[in-house]
Design a protein around this motif. Structure first.
Motif, PDB file in Angstrom:
ATOM      1  N   UNK A  90       0.838  -1.188   0.000  1.00 26.74           N
ATOM      2  CA  UNK A  90       0.000   0.000   0.000  1.00 26.74           C
ATOM      3  C   UNK A  90       0.881   1.249   0.000  1.00 26.74           C
ATOM      4  N   UNK A  91       0.533   2.211  -0.809  1.00 26.27           N
ATOM      5  CA  UNK A  91       1.312   3.444  -0.882  1.00 26.27           C
ATOM      6  C   UNK A  91       0.853   4.444   0.176  1.00 26.27           C
ATOM      7  N   UNK A  92       1.810   5.137   0.753  1.00 26.51           N
ATOM      8  CA  UNK A  92       1.479   6.171   1.724  1.00 26.51           C
ATOM      9  C   UNK A  92       1.390   7.554   1.067  1.00 26.51           C
ATOM     10  N   UNK A  93       1.646   7.637  -0.234  1.00 33.09           N
ATOM     11  CA  UNK A  93       1.529   8.916  -0.949  1.00 33.09           C
ATOM     12  C   UNK A  93       0.117   9.465  -0.765  1.00 33.09           C
ATOM     13  N   UNK A  94       0.021  10.749  -0.521  1.00 34.14           N
ATOM     14  CA  UNK A  94      -1.253  11.462  -0.345  1.00 34.14           C
ATOM     15  C   UNK A  94      -2.037  11.020   0.879  1.00 34.14           C
ATOM     16  N   UNK A  95      -1.352  10.408   1.857  1.00 28.84           N
ATOM     17  CA  UNK A  95      -2.009  10.091   3.122  1.00 28.84           C
ATOM     18  C   UNK A  95      -1.466  11.029   4.198  1.00 28.84           C
ATOM     19  N   UNK A  96      -2.269  11.241   5.216  1.00 26.32           N
ATOM     20  CA  UNK A  96      -1.864  12.094   6.335  1.00 26.32           C
ATOM     21  C   UNK A  96      -1.014  11.262   7.298  1.00 26.32           C
ATOM     22  N   UNK A  97       0.061  11.867   7.811  1.00 26.16           N
ATOM     23  CA  UNK A  97       0.904  11.136   8.755  1.00 26.16           C
ATOM     24  C   UNK A  97       0.081  10.746   9.981  1.00 26.16           C
ATOM     25  N   UNK A  98       0.412   9.590  10.527  1.00 26.44           N
ATOM     26  CA  UNK A  98      -0.322   9.062  11.678  1.00 26.44           C
ATOM     27  C   UNK A  98       0.222   9.664  12.973  1.00 26.44           C
ATOM     28  N   UNK A  99      -0.609   9.679  14.010  1.00 24.51           N
ATOM     29  CA  UNK A  99      -0.156  10.215  15.301  1.00 24.51           C
ATOM     30  C   UNK A  99       1.040   9.448  15.860  1.00 24.51           C
TER      31      UNK A  99
END
Length: 187
Positions: free
Chosen positions: A1-10
């Motif tokens: 799964x790509x993390x591109x365009x996702x918000x960083x996690x806490x």
């Protein structure tokens, strides 16, 4: 799964910066540009060359409003010991995050399964906390801070100029493209 365009996690972590231990969380990242620079371990071989290269360019990143966060699964105590014992690492002014629990490394999906070490992963994060660029290299392949600066400038340009994109080898001041039906098949 790509993390591109996702918000960083806490996350919440202890870090070493400017001769002090500090606490860092995702809240410290929001509102400005950031680079997360994951590496396998302190007191190794390729890692200090990369971290030193970023340190040599840190002022340029700061002028662009970018904060650097280096991250390994070592503790913040080990970061301090390495900083105090290595001339190369001693010049680092940016935040060195300790991630012994692996929470941040797993959040960015660069944990080596069964090893407990991070891959060489670089993430450019925009002021909204959204990951805009990712580079992951194998153990023996070091990264280049000048190319990272170029990518940050491209990400900032695209954010500030909706409707324009940066072509291959783009550098600040070069021509950009405005995608349109008229360009299809003409590039």
């Amino acid at each position: 799964m790509s993390v591109i365009n996702t918000v960083i996690k806490p996350f919440q972590a202890s870090a070493f910066k400017d001769g002090k231990f500090i606490e860092v969380s995702e809240k410290d990242v929001l509102g400005k540009w950031a680079v997360f620079f994951f590496y396998p371990a302190d007191f190794t071989f390729v890692c200090p060359t990369e971290l030193g290269d970023v340190a040599d360019h840190y002022d340029q990143f700061q002028k662009l409003g970018v904060e650097i966060y280096s991250v390994s699964t070592d503790t913040h105590f080990v970061h301090k010991a390495w900083h105090d014992s290595s001339e190369t690492i001693g010049k680092i002014k940016y935040t060195m995050i300790g991630d012994p629990s692996g929470v941040i490394t797993n959040n960015f999906e660069v944990m080596r399964p069964g090893v407990g070490l991070a891959d060489r992963g670089t993430f450019i994060v925009d002021p909204d906390g959204v990951i805009q660029a990712v580079e992951i290299t194998a153990e023996g392949i070091g990264r280049n801070a000048e190319d990272l600066l170029r990518k940050v400038k491209a990400a900032q340009y695209v954010r500030n100029h909706p409707g324009e994109v940066c072509p291959a080898k783009w550098n600040e001041g070069d021509a950009t493209l405005a995608p349109s039906l008229d360009l299809v098949g003409k590039i």
